[in-house]
Design a protein around this motif. Structure first.
Motif, PDB file in Angstrom:
ATOM      1  N   ALA B 109       0.805  -1.243  -0.173  1.00  0.00           N
ATOM      2  CA  ALA B 109      -0.016  -0.046  -0.023  1.00  0.00           C
ATOM      3  C   ALA B 109       0.765   1.281   0.056  1.00  0.00           C
ATOM      4  O   ALA B 109       0.557   2.192  -0.596  1.00  0.00           O
ATOM      5  N   MET B 295      -8.878  -1.452  -1.329  1.00  0.00           N
ATOM      6  CA  MET B 295      -8.106  -0.653  -0.712  1.00  0.00           C
ATOM      7  C   MET B 295      -7.009  -0.006  -1.772  1.00  0.00           C
ATOM      8  O   MET B 295      -6.700   1.225  -1.474  1.00  0.00           O
ATOM      9  N   GLY B 298      -8.625   3.177  -3.296  1.00  0.00           N
ATOM     10  CA  GLY B 298      -8.412   4.206  -2.331  1.00  0.00           C
ATOM     11  C   GLY B 298      -7.089   4.716  -2.026  1.00  0.00           C
ATOM     12  O   GLY B 298      -6.806   5.862  -2.053  1.00  0.00           O
ATOM     13  N   VAL B 299      -6.034   3.915  -2.198  1.00  0.00           N
ATOM     14  CA  VAL B 299      -4.573   4.350  -1.930  1.00  0.00           C
ATOM     15  C   VAL B 299      -4.328   5.101  -3.532  1.00  0.00           C
ATOM     16  O   VAL B 299      -3.761   6.191  -3.214  1.00  0.00           O
ATOM     17  N   CYS B 359      -6.413   3.912   4.698  1.00  0.00           N
ATOM     18  CA  CYS B 359      -6.060   2.990   3.641  1.00  0.00           C
ATOM     19  C   CYS B 359      -4.859   1.925   4.636  1.00  0.00           C
ATOM     20  O   CYS B 359      -4.950   0.803   4.189  1.00  0.00           O
ATOM     21  N   ALA B 391     -12.351   3.195   3.633  1.00  0.00           N
ATOM     22  CA  ALA B 391     -11.340   3.582   2.971  1.00  0.00           C
ATOM     23  C   ALA B 391     -11.442   3.859   1.588  1.00  0.00           C
ATOM     24  O   ALA B 391     -10.979   4.608   1.082  1.00  0.00           O
ATOM     25  N   LYS B 392     -12.021   2.945   0.981  1.00  0.00           N
ATOM     26  CA  LYS B 392     -12.210   3.119  -0.598  1.00  0.00           C
ATOM     27  C   LYS B 392     -12.864   4.534  -0.713  1.00  0.00           C
ATOM     28  O   LYS B 392     -12.698   5.294  -1.770  1.00  0.00           O
TER      29      LYS B 392
END
Lengths: 589, 589
Positions: B109, B295, B298-299, B359, B391-392
């Motif tokens: 991540a 995730m 989101g990142v 995230c 998070a997303k």
């Protein structure tokens, strides 16, 4: 997706919430009848829907082009522009002495919304012409007026506003363009201006540039700036066009949106110009037209938002995915039935209506500051000054937010340019920036408008909004009325806190809370405006589907959006101590 | 504007707030040391900054091209991609059995944020490869794993995920692509897929398509969907490439952003494929990789936001306009000194930090769901399930909002494409849509995650966040601690209200409040995360400029952003009655 100008909705908000019907009944506009209003709006709606709207996508794809020192518009532009001019739309609110129709600014705002919804890039140019007309009307000599106003009002020439230079944007103080007198009453203008909207094009024979520049030995800063009129082609005493002036584009910008609105870098190489108004008073001349220019940009936000809403709604009615709760139809549900999609559409509708109500209320205040009973004019002019930054900033933020929600409603299709939803977001994104960034609007609101007439101007507005809430309570809309009262209480509290901060010399506290305060003011007022719409429908006593929609939208707004006022009031009054402590070395750490 | 990967900040949030240091100390990752973490992050930062970041603008302008049935990437892409592959970055968290380095998802991540900040279009392709690796690892046969995993992990081949069809997007039920068995264990896949990211390109010799399709006589809807592996070039028993498969692009989309990430329409004309996992269990196979795929998106939001922030900050330090209150320097102030510009920059920084913390916390939960003490794994896996939609959605909303604020900080220059700020907004705008729209994330959170283990999963998370607030109170950060406690109380109240709505069968009430609830959860948790950062700095006892920044950002967040939780809680619990009443005929009235 077929766009249809929302003529009935525009008429409703203009006549009820903004107060046009009240003015008509009071005889404020002696030559104007309700029938004429309806006729103007209907014909504008037809032209926007049938003639301008088809230009929008085409203008985005083709764009304005710069070649051989001149700007070429998309080929489809000129015939539509010429029919639009023939329709008399540029002359709508113009001075009858110079060929205008003398209709209220309210109708100008209403039609401007339609042009912008149809094509923002198309509508942007005439807005600059309107600004040039206003500046020349207020500050031009009799000869200047006679030379330029009839052509600008008729739409056979267009106007531009040349303010920005690369080092002078929000702050015009460092401006360098200079004007040298040559002894015959004219000046030679030399310098480069950037971000000049419709600085050049091929739609008309001539373009009238209004240019800010410095006279020799002018004081430094904004007190040494004068206004000049610089035509693209010099104009003979008989009105005929003469020599080409040394004023023209040297390039156009490659922008995120409004591709068919040419944004020019303009070069003035000793161009012939004439002083407009007093020497060194150019910035003051600009300020006289600021209320209507900022209102117009706000209206652009409303127009883009309306278009984005219509597109998203049409998609949501058509696109089928999943089965929404309660869906009993065959197969998959149109996505409009999914609660989260409804939430997005209602947010778009509710916020667009608030933006429209703010802009139309501002238009009315501008009108009433100039016409109607003399004794009311000063208060309306002050109301216009108060509403200007709120309407400009909130309506343009709304343009961006609603257009972005419109992309979201489309899902993956929204990201594909051919769908059209993304263009609205790209087009809208300039609106929060030009004609004074929204941060500057917030500063103007807090530092200059909250203190107008010792705070009485904002107090009078709050009292009017509060009266709407009380009226709702009186007729049985208790829940709506109470929610709006609570929001207005948040607004009143923050208003007093910021006024106190200013009075106590805590300017940074006021500046730190300005943006949150502006949004708080717009959202709380929006509650009252939605309520006023509901009350107007109740008073009319007709149970139309449109009235049912307005009631539902008002309820959604009250329960889902209006509760934001508490958090905004907290942010508006949080003070500037944290911001003061954040030095550049901390940010770069 | 020179971008520099924020290695120190990423390391800080990863090691303190997300909990990597705690895991290292507990020996959760036996082969991992703090030094190795630092070395990996530093080298990733160098590659992102020096090699990938220069591709970003170029990729936007040149874009991926579709010609003669194949996609061509911008010319500068391949050498950088090959050096990136040589650097082992595709193998970072891969299974060592197939050549991976077996590092934690946390490091995946962290590095993914850097690739995305450097160039979102560059980083998007490898994310799909990671998804293909995960799907094959979980569901592939031993032979499939041996054939594909080493190449995909090494980065010499890439992977794609073929889900969407024009009539089947958020709802995959109506999918039509079919797979016919031919008796030799293989299938012939026929159908068309849309929105296939990196469906074709010229970076590698082969592409491994994972394709959802229906077997003959499969049940209707989502229970009749199977997963197939369909290589672009068939692979011999010795790993050599054989015949070209009947699977390829027939066009690419013209998108708002990420122009260098080819989005293909893929045609499968009896393409040879092999079933992955059980028949009719393709959707379940997709779900197993959903936490990490969401995730990753989101990142992406964090990465774009970080890049937009850096660009806006650099501009604000350089651009001079006006004189800010308290400015004592010579001439005009850099605009970073103006309170409203600081407000925008702090909002960008504070919100990006929250998105990053969410995230990275999710990444840690995914790691600990798979490794470390057995008895803790189930709870961490459930935590990952809870945090995934938050998070997303919040991180991608943040990507869009921060990029839009970045445009605003630039003023008029932000609207000019050459400035670069607008690209971030265009690039970010897809992130709230793909890998499950943010509306779907909110529905997932409210209807599936709040009820996990009878609500204990969300209760445990709230308890952890509350403990951070209490720790702050104990060490003397009373104001921050109290503000975070108030926000968490709003979150707890809304959580219980929505759980009750679900328990009482009022599903529409829960759906109506889902989006507001998700944002409430993220903002309230964000308060606790900022507080945890401040506490970590206090514990470390070093008065660094970065620690001073984190304290200032935490305070700004607490006073200016966190108060939004009250209004969000009201909207989250407003119920669905208004929405239910809004029928399509009302909206179109």
């Amino acid at each position: 997706m077929a766009f249809a100008a929302p003529v009935a909705d525009i008429a409703f908000w203009l006549r009820t919430v903004a107060g046009l019907d009240e003015d008509l009944a009071a005889g404020v506009f002696p030559d104007l009848s309700a029938d004429l209003v309806d006729a103007v709006l209907a014909e504008a709606g037809r032209f926007a829907t049938d003639e301008i709207a088809p230009l929008n996508v085409l203008g985005d794809r083709e764009g304005a082009r710069f070649e051989n020192g001149a700007v070429t518009m998309p080929a489809a532009w000129k015939p539509v522009f010429e029919r639009w001019v023939e329709g008399g739309w540029t002359a709508l609110d113009g001075d009858p002495e110079y060929g205008g129709q003398g209709l209220p600014v309210m109708l100008y705002a209403a039609t401007l919304e339609m042009w912008n919804a149809a094509s923002t890039a198309f509508a942007t140019g005439p807005m600059l012409t309107a600004g040039a007309i206003e500046a020349l009307s207020a500050h031009g000599s009799a000869e200047q007026k006679a030379t330029y106003l009839p052509k600008l009002i008729a739409g056979t020439w267009t106007g531009t506003m040349n303010l920005t230079e690369s080092q002078a944007g929000s702050d015009l103080g460092p401006m360098r363009t200079r004007a040298e007198p040559v002894g015959d009453g004219s000046y030679r203008i030399t310098g480069q201006k950037i971000f000049i909207t419709y600085g050049d094009h091929d739609l008309t024979d001539n373009i009238v540039h209004l240019v800010l520049a410095r006279l020799p030995d002018a004081p430094a800063g904004t007190r040494g700036i004068s206004l000049f009129v610089v035509p693209k082609f010099l104009v003979g005493a008989d009105g005929s066009l003469g020599a080409r002036n040394a004023a023209g584009p040297v390039g156009i910008e490659h922008k995120l949106g409004i591709h068919a609105s040419p944004t020019c870098v303009m070069q003035f190489d000793g161009a012939v110009g004439w002083l407009v108004g007093e020497p060194n008073r150019g910035l003051a001349a600009m300020f006289t037209m600021m209320n209507s220019a900022r209102m117009s940009v706000g209206v652009q936000g409303v127009g883009v938002a309306e278009r984005a809403y219509q597109r998203a709604l049409a998609y949501a009615l058509d696109r089928r995915q999943g089965r929404a709760p309660g869906w009993t139809g065959e197969g998959l549900s149109p996505i409009v039935h999914h609660p989260d999609v409804k939430r997005m559409l209602l947010t778009m509708r509710a916020q667009t209506d608030v933006a429209r109500a703010l802009c139309f209320s501002l238009a009315r205040a501008i009108d009433r500051g100039r016409t109607g009973p003399e004794e009311a004019r000063a208060a309306f002019a002050e109301r216009a000054a108060l509403l200007t930054p709120i309407a400009k900033a909130f309506a343009t933020d709304t343009g961006v937010e609603v257009a972005s929600l419109g992309v979201q409603v489309h899902g993956g299709m929204g990201y594909i340019e051919e769908t059209g939803a993304a263009q609205h977001l790209r087009d809208a994104r300039i609106l929060t920036i030009y004609e004074g960034t929204n941060g500057i609007q917030a500063i103007d609101l807090v530092t200059r408008k909250l203190t107008l007439r010792g705070g009485e101007v904002v107090s009078a507005w709050l009292a009017e909004l509060g009266a709407i809430a009380r009226e709702a309570l009186a007729v049985g809309e208790a829940d709506l009325g109470e929610r709006v009262e609570a929001a207005l209480a948040d607004l009143a509290g923050a208003t007093h806190a910021l006024q106190r901060a200013l009075a106590e010399g805590r300017g940074t506290d006021a500046l730190a809370g300005a943006t949150a305060y502006l949004r708080l003011a717009a959202l709380a007022a929006g509650g009252a405006y939605h309520l006023a719409a509901v009350l107007a429908d109740r008073a009319a006593g007709t149970a139309t589907p449109a009235a049912a929609r307005r009631l539902a939208v008002a309820r959604f707004y009250a329960t889902d959006i209006l509760p934001q006022t508490g958090g905004l009031a907290a942010a508006a009054t949080a003070g500037g101590a944290v911001l003061v402590g954040v030095t550049p070395d901390i940010l770069t750490a």
